[in-house]
Scaffold this active site. Sequence first.
Site, mmCIF file in Angstrom:
data_model
loop_
_atom_site.group_PDB
_atom_site.id
_atom_site.type_symbol
_atom_site.label_atom_id
_atom_site.label_comp_id
_atom_site.label_asym_id
_atom_site.label_seq_id
_atom_site.Cartn_x
_atom_site.Cartn_y
_atom_site.Cartn_z
ATOM 1 N N HIS A 63 0.830 -1.204 0.000
ATOM 2 C CA HIS A 63 0.000 0.000 0.000
ATOM 3 C C HIS A 63 0.869 1.260 0.000
ATOM 4 O O HIS A 63 0.563 2.246 -0.693
ATOM 5 C CB HIS A 63 -0.919 -0.027 1.224
ATOM 6 C CG HIS A 63 -1.732 1.216 1.402
ATOM 7 N ND1 HIS A 63 -1.436 2.159 2.360
ATOM 8 C CD2 HIS A 63 -2.820 1.677 0.734
ATOM 9 C CE1 HIS A 63 -2.313 3.139 2.290
ATOM 10 N NE2 HIS A 63 -3.167 2.886 1.317
ATOM 11 N N GLU A 81 2.058 1.862 -3.461
ATOM 12 C CA GLU A 81 0.995 2.440 -4.298
ATOM 13 C C GLU A 81 0.951 3.954 -4.141
ATOM 14 O O GLU A 81 0.827 4.702 -5.119
ATOM 15 C CB GLU A 81 -0.344 1.824 -3.906
ATOM 16 C CG GLU A 81 -1.561 2.452 -4.549
ATOM 17 C CD GLU A 81 -2.736 2.555 -3.599
ATOM 18 O OE1 GLU A 81 -3.378 3.627 -3.555
ATOM 19 O OE2 GLU A 81 -3.018 1.559 -2.902
ATOM 20 N N HIS A 82 1.069 4.425 -2.889
ATOM 21 C CA HIS A 82 1.079 5.865 -2.647
ATOM 22 C C HIS A 82 2.284 6.533 -3.297
ATOM 23 O O HIS A 82 2.167 7.601 -3.905
ATOM 24 C CB HIS A 82 1.098 6.138 -1.136
ATOM 25 C CG HIS A 82 -0.239 6.140 -0.494
ATOM 26 N ND1 HIS A 82 -0.772 7.243 0.121
ATOM 27 C CD2 HIS A 82 -1.174 5.165 -0.368
ATOM 28 C CE1 HIS A 82 -1.972 6.955 0.607
ATOM 29 N NE2 HIS A 82 -2.243 5.687 0.327
ATOM 30 N N GLU A 88 4.599 11.083 2.472
ATOM 31 C CA GLU A 88 3.556 10.090 2.255
ATOM 32 C C GLU A 88 3.393 9.187 3.465
ATOM 33 O O GLU A 88 2.304 8.678 3.716
ATOM 34 C CB GLU A 88 3.870 9.273 0.998
ATOM 35 C CG GLU A 88 2.634 8.823 0.241
ATOM 36 C CD GLU A 88 1.730 9.981 -0.166
ATOM 37 O OE1 GLU A 88 0.503 9.763 -0.276
ATOM 38 O OE2 GLU A 88 2.239 11.112 -0.363
ATOM 39 N N GLU A 140 -4.240 8.145 7.319
ATOM 40 C CA GLU A 140 -5.230 7.203 6.790
ATOM 41 C C GLU A 140 -5.528 6.101 7.798
ATOM 42 O O GLU A 140 -6.687 5.697 7.980
ATOM 43 C CB GLU A 140 -4.712 6.605 5.476
ATOM 44 C CG GLU A 140 -5.701 5.723 4.745
ATOM 45 C CD GLU A 140 -5.153 5.202 3.427
ATOM 46 O OE1 GLU A 140 -5.888 4.447 2.756
ATOM 47 O OE2 GLU A 140 -4.012 5.535 3.054
#
Length: 419
Positions: free
Chosen positions: A47, A50-51, A120, A127
């Site tokens: 994940h 992906e960011h 990030e 998140e």
Amino acid sequence: MTQTLHTLANGFRIVTEAMPGLQSASVGLWVEAGGRHETPAQNGIAHFLEHMAFKGTRRRSALRIAEEIEDVGGYINAYTSREMTAYYARVLSQDVVMALDVIADIVLNPLFRKADIETERHVILQEIGQALDTPDDIIFDWLHEVSYPDQPFGRTILGPEERVSSFRKADLEGFTAAHYGPDQMILSAAGGVDPVAIIAAAERIFGALKPVGTPTVQPARFQGGERREVKDLEQVHFALSFEGPGYRDDKVFTAQVYATAMGGGMSSRLFQKIREDRGLCYSIYAQSSAYEDTGQITIYAGTSAGEIGDLTQLTIDELKRAADDMTEAEVARSRAQLRAGLLMGLESPSSRAERNARLLSIWGRIPAVSEAVARIDAVNTAAVRAYAADLTTARSALALYGPVVQAPGIEAVRKGLAS
């Protein structure tokens, strides 16, 4: 609809599906690298990667990535699942090759600058915090963890804060080198597409990449158990799951029909009995999810602390009753819901592209839509009743969140189902 399948010499797979009359298209890369491909020390890195793909490449800044797509009115995004990571865009037909070039660039050439990693990292920690503040979101992570304990398939996609806080450039590069080879990627495009142009672009962009081989993946083992998190909330959040069939299991369509009949809409058994008749909750539903080698039947509801006992007992009663009196009308309605949902969804090029990539990954081919419809229609009432009977003794897991001190636990659920 016209599908075209093509594989490059290095194992890179391409599937296109032309949808006549559309002026737009969806194009993307589906990478066979998700949460279940991580080691414990890597949990959350798929994940994170992906960011990072959107933070800039040697050819494009983060702003330029967004501008190139949005300058032509398009949309670009990505997601990470337990089995795949997808990078995709929706654009007009004449911009498909440009969008593919952008997607390929962010996947193959991310810079992983230290400052971007730190920025990030903070975003992802936010998140994670947001997920923890969303009970009907985080409870499914907990349910998955307790269903598949101590194994990659059961770990959260986002990863724990301590892991996310520790990732460095070398970690990202190592995961990419191991899992982002051409033989682990599928290019899927649907809508107003030109297969010849897409294949030519793919050959130019991906043709020289060296395959990395298929990684060993630990098989998923549904074990079950319970997780109970006490918190001062207005409602108890209740999530119950049972081991279900994977995509390759012949019973996968029976499981879908069963779940739809139990909690797939306003006419479903759980909705009618627990919400409409008794008013014990606002939201209650059931769903069937399938993966390559496992699956789950999941039931979710939210209710008050004083009524969680009644809701649990009524859920048990309905699960048991389905084995004896599931009707022909209920099964026919569930089949119709599934059939319509499939066919309506496939009017979207994004849904077509995603379905084709997913099925190609699982089967090495793309079964016709008519084949899926036929398998749905073949599910009969006897099969659904038999499935319901088997489910009462299947492995199960329970997650509870909120004022749950007095809520019945998984052993009470199992005992109730077995009695």
